[in-house]
Design an enzyme around this catalytic site. Sequence first.
Site, PDB file in Angstrom:
ATOM      1  N   SER A  43      64.896  47.390  48.337  1.00 50.50           N
ATOM      2  CA  SER A  43      64.528  46.784  49.618  1.00 50.50           C
ATOM      3  C   SER A  43      65.803  46.249  50.249  1.00 50.50           C
ATOM      4  O   SER A  43      66.783  45.969  49.540  1.00 50.50           O
ATOM      5  CB  SER A  43      63.558  45.626  49.374  1.00 50.50           C
ATOM      6  OG  SER A  43      63.525  44.753  50.493  1.00 50.50           O
ATOM      7  N   TYR A  83      60.273  38.065  45.083  1.00 52.75           N
ATOM      8  CA  TYR A  83      60.478  39.449  45.547  1.00 52.75           C
ATOM      9  C   TYR A  83      61.974  39.746  45.698  1.00 52.75           C
ATOM     10  O   TYR A  83      62.482  40.749  45.192  1.00 52.75           O
ATOM     11  CB  TYR A  83      59.746  39.630  46.878  1.00 52.75           C
ATOM     12  CG  TYR A  83      59.782  41.033  47.438  1.00 52.75           C
ATOM     13  CD1 TYR A  83      58.864  41.990  47.014  1.00 52.75           C
ATOM     14  CD2 TYR A  83      60.728  41.391  48.396  1.00 52.75           C
ATOM     15  CE1 TYR A  83      58.887  43.275  47.533  1.00 52.75           C
ATOM     16  CE2 TYR A  83      60.752  42.680  48.918  1.00 52.75           C
ATOM     17  CZ  TYR A  83      59.832  43.618  48.482  1.00 52.75           C
ATOM     18  OH  TYR A  83      59.863  44.889  48.996  1.00 52.75           O
TER      19      TYR A  83
HETATM   20  C1  BGC Z   1      59.143  44.052  52.407  1.00 54.25           C
HETATM   21  C2  BGC Z   1      58.453  44.009  53.747  1.00 54.25           C
HETATM   22  C3  BGC Z   1      59.424  43.574  54.831  1.00 54.25           C
HETATM   23  C4  BGC Z   1      60.728  44.333  54.779  1.00 54.25           C
HETATM   24  C5  BGC Z   1      61.772  43.794  55.740  1.00 54.25           C
HETATM   25  C6  BGC Z   1      60.372  44.917  52.521  1.00 54.25           C
HETATM   26  O1  BGC Z   1      61.002  45.055  51.284  1.00 54.25           O
HETATM   27  O2  BGC Z   1      58.253  44.555  51.412  1.00 54.25           O
HETATM   28  O3  BGC Z   1      57.348  43.136  53.698  1.00 54.25           O
HETATM   29  O4  BGC Z   1      58.840  43.773  56.107  1.00 54.25           O
HETATM   30  O5  BGC Z   1      61.248  44.317  53.463  1.00 54.25           O
HETATM   31  O6  BGC Z   1      61.887  42.402  55.660  1.00 54.25           O
END
Ligand code: BGC
Length: 272
Positions: free
Chosen positions: A157, A170
Amino acid sequence: MQKPNKRLENQTCIITGSSGGIGKAVAQAMGAEGANIVVNYRSSKEAAEEVADEINKNKLCGEAIVIKCDVSKEEDVKSMFKKTINHFGTVDVCVANAGLQIDHPLHEMPLEAWKKVIDVNLTGQFLCAKEAINEFLRRGMRKDVSNSLGKIIHMSSVHEEIPWAGHANYAASKGGLLMLMESICQAYAPHKIRCNSIAPGAIKTDINKDVWSTKEGRENMLKLIPYKQIGVPEDIGSVASWLASDESEYINGTTIFVDGGMTCYPGFTTNG
Ligand code: BGC
């Protein structure tokens, strides 16, 4: 569906968490490249079967099958690899994609919410990588199929780089993935194993639906994206299928950001 290219013909790809969202788009894109596909799900059996059925309808493709597995459980992951190898003979590509968010301000975050996110997003990717590497080493090189012994793609991410208040579990899982991916590359590149990450930005899926489904949410999201466009799962599918193919052979130990420029911090355009 992506235009068939056959870059993954005679190869078998496991895509974890591919009953919907980004995983589904990756499964479809790799299916369109001629690969055999394992559509993995934890709870959405029907949706996973729909993904597999759709891939199987495309006559140019390999075969798609469905396997249930909770990637945070070692016995489940071992069994998914065993079933795949029994059915297709081996595994060539592992896309460790399954992931989730359980958001809380840090001072209110229950330990369970911390643990669950780390278990699925980080430990799950470790367990899949471990099984994949063991299979690649057992099977040995098949030069007629690919120049690499095997390919691992971690779905990371932008939050492996961008801190994220209210989502520390996360962000920590994705930051951990960066080191996992680089350490795998460092150790196994000499065996001709490639390990890379894809770091999606804001991609329209269920994980962030609460944000993009309202006008205000969408406007706030777009402020963070220089390209002024929210991504779609297919944006990730096309990068993943290329990254699994020999066209990207010399790419190893890297994160590819697919984020419309989000990691260029647009908030600094006028200030700072
Ligand atoms: C998340 C999303 C978010 C995006 C940008 C992703 O890794 O799961 O919820 O919109 O990152 O912030």
